[in-house]
Design a protein around this motif. Structure first.
Motif, mmCIF file in Angstrom:
data_model
loop_
_atom_site.group_PDB
_atom_site.id
_atom_site.type_symbol
_atom_site.label_atom_id
_atom_site.label_comp_id
_atom_site.label_asym_id
_atom_site.label_seq_id
_atom_site.Cartn_x
_atom_site.Cartn_y
_atom_site.Cartn_z
ATOM 1 N N ARG A 42 0.863 -1.179 0.000
ATOM 2 C CA ARG A 42 0.000 0.000 0.000
ATOM 3 C C ARG A 42 0.893 1.219 0.000
ATOM 4 N NH1 ARG A 42 -4.375 -0.137 4.650
ATOM 5 N NH2 ARG A 42 -4.680 -2.179 3.677
ATOM 6 N N GLY A 43 0.546 2.220 -0.796
ATOM 7 C CA GLY A 43 1.386 3.399 -0.826
ATOM 8 C C GLY A 43 0.725 4.558 -1.546
ATOM 9 N N VAL A 44 1.420 5.700 -1.539
ATOM 10 C CA VAL A 44 0.937 6.899 -2.212
ATOM 11 C C VAL A 44 1.053 6.702 -3.716
ATOM 12 C CG1 VAL A 44 1.365 9.360 -2.545
ATOM 13 C CG2 VAL A 44 1.561 8.356 -0.268
ATOM 14 N N LEU A 45 0.055 7.146 -4.454
ATOM 15 C CA LEU A 45 0.094 7.080 -5.910
ATOM 16 C C LEU A 45 1.126 8.060 -6.460
ATOM 17 C CD1 LEU A 45 -3.756 7.041 -6.430
ATOM 18 C CD2 LEU A 45 -2.222 5.184 -7.130
ATOM 19 N N GLY A 46 1.860 7.629 -7.494
ATOM 20 C CA GLY A 46 2.837 8.510 -8.096
ATOM 21 C C GLY A 46 3.949 7.734 -8.768
ATOM 22 N N ALA A 47 4.900 8.468 -9.337
ATOM 23 C CA ALA A 47 6.019 7.866 -10.058
ATOM 24 C C ALA A 47 7.127 7.475 -9.097
ATOM 25 C CB ALA A 47 6.557 8.850 -11.098
ATOM 26 N N GLY A 48 7.737 6.316 -9.340
ATOM 27 C CA GLY A 48 8.874 5.893 -8.535
ATOM 28 C C GLY A 48 8.690 4.513 -7.947
ATOM 29 N N SER A 49 9.791 3.914 -7.546
ATOM 30 C CA SER A 49 9.747 2.553 -7.007
ATOM 31 C C SER A 49 9.112 2.492 -5.626
ATOM 32 C CB SER A 49 11.169 1.983 -6.941
ATOM 33 O OG SER A 49 11.989 2.753 -6.072
ATOM 34 N N ASN A 50 9.034 3.636 -4.942
ATOM 35 C CA ASN A 50 8.425 3.684 -3.601
ATOM 36 C C ASN A 50 7.029 4.302 -3.659
ATOM 37 O OD1 ASN A 50 8.491 3.209 -0.812
ATOM 38 N ND2 ASN A 50 9.137 5.300 -0.377
ATOM 39 N N ARG A 51 6.356 4.144 -4.788
ATOM 40 C CA ARG A 51 5.007 4.663 -4.986
ATOM 41 C C ARG A 51 4.139 3.552 -5.606
ATOM 42 N NH1 ARG A 51 6.893 8.258 -2.401
ATOM 43 N NH2 ARG A 51 6.843 10.509 -2.818
ATOM 44 N N MET A 52 2.835 3.732 -5.521
ATOM 45 C CA MET A 52 1.908 2.854 -6.224
ATOM 46 C C MET A 52 1.691 3.406 -7.630
ATOM 47 S SD MET A 52 0.789 0.066 -4.792
ATOM 48 C CE MET A 52 -0.659 -0.233 -5.805
ATOM 49 N N ASN A 53 1.997 2.606 -8.644
ATOM 50 C CA ASN A 53 1.844 3.010 -10.036
ATOM 51 C C ASN A 53 1.765 1.766 -10.913
ATOM 52 O OD1 ASN A 53 4.727 2.262 -10.636
ATOM 53 N ND2 ASN A 53 5.099 3.967 -9.217
ATOM 54 N N ARG A 54 1.551 1.952 -12.190
ATOM 55 C CA ARG A 54 1.342 0.810 -13.086
ATOM 56 C C ARG A 54 2.600 -0.028 -13.235
ATOM 57 N NH1 ARG A 54 -2.503 2.456 -18.088
ATOM 58 N NH2 ARG A 54 -2.744 0.179 -18.071
ATOM 59 N N ALA A 55 3.760 0.585 -13.220
ATOM 60 C CA ALA A 55 4.996 -0.188 -13.319
ATOM 61 C C ALA A 55 5.167 -1.098 -12.114
ATOM 62 C CB ALA A 55 6.196 0.760 -13.457
ATOM 63 N N VAL A 56 4.918 -0.566 -10.919
ATOM 64 C CA VAL A 56 5.029 -1.371 -9.695
ATOM 65 C C VAL A 56 4.005 -2.501 -9.707
ATOM 66 C CG1 VAL A 56 4.569 -1.300 -7.205
ATOM 67 C CG2 VAL A 56 6.110 0.373 -8.225
#
Length: 578
Positions: free
Chosen positions: A54-68
């Motif tokens: 679970r995490g904040v939406l956004g870009a980056g490996s420590n965020r929730m996003n489509r890549a993750v």
């Protein structure tokens, strides 16, 4: 990680990110040279644990996003293929709530699974978390995934995984999946099978309402009284989540004729416009429910969090005022009702709660001939312990709960189910009405027999890496100086859960005191907080009004809390974050 390394990680992420929106977001961060923001996004990866991630939406490996999400789904698929021989026959259930990007995350999850040769059983619309838990069992799937961030603020989303037994994953599966995720390459190198192509190959099935009907039928069988009510007035809030239509259907088919939704919060809206923190326990979250209840003169208020796996309850109290029940009070009411009034089948009934919840359920179980367990915090431990005891000892699981308003009745699901629990609580309220008493009157009956238990909680926040070290020092310091007394209370036993034993190792300490009471200390597993849970037992004098005993008990509880916090300060607990 130095500035060059951070920028290199960000550039590599940009090249692999499949989402134009997060690409643009990250380019803007790089353009303004915000190293602190980059470090927050890339110094670590979003951790996959026993509740998924679970995490904040956004870009980056420590965020929730489509890549993750794509990389996580690939890791899950590969772990399943390595450990579940028939996964390509059984498949994986995929569902989603109404948060931002939930639809995209669910489609990516199913498309990656299908590309790995694993059939995806996909809910095409919004569904509550308990329905995914139910469907995983009902369909005999190898696993289930629900895209949800439960009761977190609107900028969050998450990814929760069930094992084939219908329960949340526990070790070793969490670590095994995390290890596979770590071996997955960049997101742009993963193959996806789009929905239409996956359907054509039999690797994507759109689930029909037959699953929902089966779920509603299963939870309807959990009721004890089973006759609904033509008079009971119920207010219900979905808290802008996905529980609304399901709760209305469950109550209507159970015969409850007067159900009043909180109109401002009934439609699904991932921005949660009327609440900052969509958790019924948060200050202000129930204000609209209270207003609606006053307008319709409601007897009972039922509230879900946005994914409908948690339940909060308000009832009419002294002099007609609405009163929010604590999680422990709801747990004790449901536990006693199911044990005392429910139908048996010859097997030993079994109830379970957590080491930070009230001990009163254990006292009730002992006197009513039920088996009882306390497990670590988290519903994954409740469900998996119940499954093990059913398998090994033949007990009949009746009820499990945790004080953080999570409840599971029976075996329709193997996780907390706010919809099923709400239906059974309405059944309890109707039974009280039919017997000429109130819910609070029933609670007082229980308290006169088993004692009046009062509880409280204090949290202290310590953000960042330094905060983690501070919490570790506090716990170690308390381990190094066990107190003989906490104010007026003699300490009779100290439980240290760190070495493990009957329960898995966990950084938790409990101090039991004479007369019935305890305080439990634990760092949170999901927030930068150290949490202290307090409970005391008060015995009512013959004929004493419960209200008078409660005033006395609450005063003693505050003294107990003050005494423990004084001890904690001696052991290094700062006066911050209360």
């Amino acid at each position: 990680m130095d500035a060059t390394a951070l920028k290199d990680r960000a550039e590599a992420w940009l090249r692999a990110d499949p989402d134009a929106d997060t690409v643009a977001e990250l380019r803007e961060v790089l353009a303004r040279g915000d190293l602190a923001d980059l470090a927050d996004r890339f110094a670590a990866d979003l951790e996959f644990g026993t509740a998924g991630m679970r995490g904040v939406l956004g870009a980056g490996s420590n965020r929730m996003n489509r890549a993750v999400v794509r990389r996580t789904s690939a890791g899950l698929a590969r772990y399943l293929k390595a450990t579940v021989p028939d996964v390509t026959r059984r498949g994986v259930v995929v569902g989603r709530d109404g948060r931002r990007l939930s639809a995209e995350f669910a489609e990516d999850t199913a498309s990656v699974l299908a590309a790995e040769g694993i059939p995806a059983h996909v809910f095409p619309g919004l569904v509550p978390t308990p329905l995914v838990a139910f469907a995983t069992l009902h369909l005999g799937a190898a696993a289930g995934v629900i895209v949800t961030a439960s009761h977190n603020p609107p900028e969050y989303n998450g990814y929760k995984v069930y094992w084939g037994n219908g329960a949340q994953i526990i070790p070793p599966h969490d670590k095994g999946i995390a290890a596979e995720i770590a071996r997955v390459g960049p997101a742009d190198q993963l193959r996806l099978l789009p929905p239409d192509a996956a359907r054509a190959q039999g690797l994507w099935t759109d689930l029909t309402d037959a699953i929902g009907e089966a779920y509603l039928e299963a939870i309807s069988r959990l009721r004890v009284h089973g006759r609904g009510s033509d008079a009971l007035r119920i207010v219900y809030t979905a808290m802008h989540g996905v529980g609304g239509v399901w709760m209305e259907r469950a109550l209507a088919r159970a015969g409850f004729r007067h159900v009043h939704p909180v109109a401002e919060q009934h439609q699904t809206d991932g921005t949660f416009p009327t609440v900052r923190f969509p958790n019924p326990e948060e200050p202000g979250a129930m204000d609209l429910s209270i207003a609606t209840a006053r307008r319709v003169d409601a007897d009972l208020v039922l509230a879900h969090d946005p994914d409908a796996d948690r339940l909060a309850v308000m009832v009419r109290g002294e002099e007609g005022a609405l009163r929010m029940l604590t999680g422990n009070e709801v747990g004790v009411l449901l536990g006693h009702y199911l044990l005392a009034e429910g139908r048996g089948d010859g097997r030993t009934p079994y109830v379970v709660t957590t080491i930070v919840s009230s001990t009163q359920l254990g006292d009730i179980a002992s006197q009513l001939g039920a088996a009882y367990d306390e497990v670590l915090t988290g519903f994954k431990w409740i469900a998996n312990r119940a499954i093990a005891r059913e398998r090994d000892e033949g007990v009949r699981f009746v009820f499990g709960y945790e004080e953080a308003i999570g409840y599971c009745v029976g075996t329709a699901t193997r996780d907390k189910d706010g919809i099923g629990a709400a239906l059974v609580f309405a059944d309890l309220a109707a039974w009280c009405e039919a017997n000429g008493k109130t819910v609070l009157g029933y609670l007082e009956e229980i308290q006169r027999v088993y004692g009046l238990y009062v509880s409280g909680q204090r949290n202290f926040t310590f953000p960042g890496a330094e905060g983690v070290q501070t919490m570790a020092r506090i716990m170690e310091s308390m381990r190094g100086a066990f107190p003989e007394r906490l104010g007026d209370w003699r300490v009779t036993r100290i439980l240290d859960y760190l070495p493990g034993g009957k329960l898995p190792p966990s950084n938790v300490l409990a101090f039991e005191v004479e007369g019935g009471g305890r305080v439990t200390a634990r760092p949170s597993g999901t927030e930068p907080k150290i949490k202290y849970y307090f409970e005391l037992k008060e015995t009512l004098a013959p004929g004493e009004p419960v209200r008078a005993a409660r005033v006395r008990a609450e005063a003693r509880l505050q003294q107990f809390i003050d005494a423990f916090l004084a001890f904690a300060r001696e052991r290094g607990q700062p006066e911050v974050g209360a």
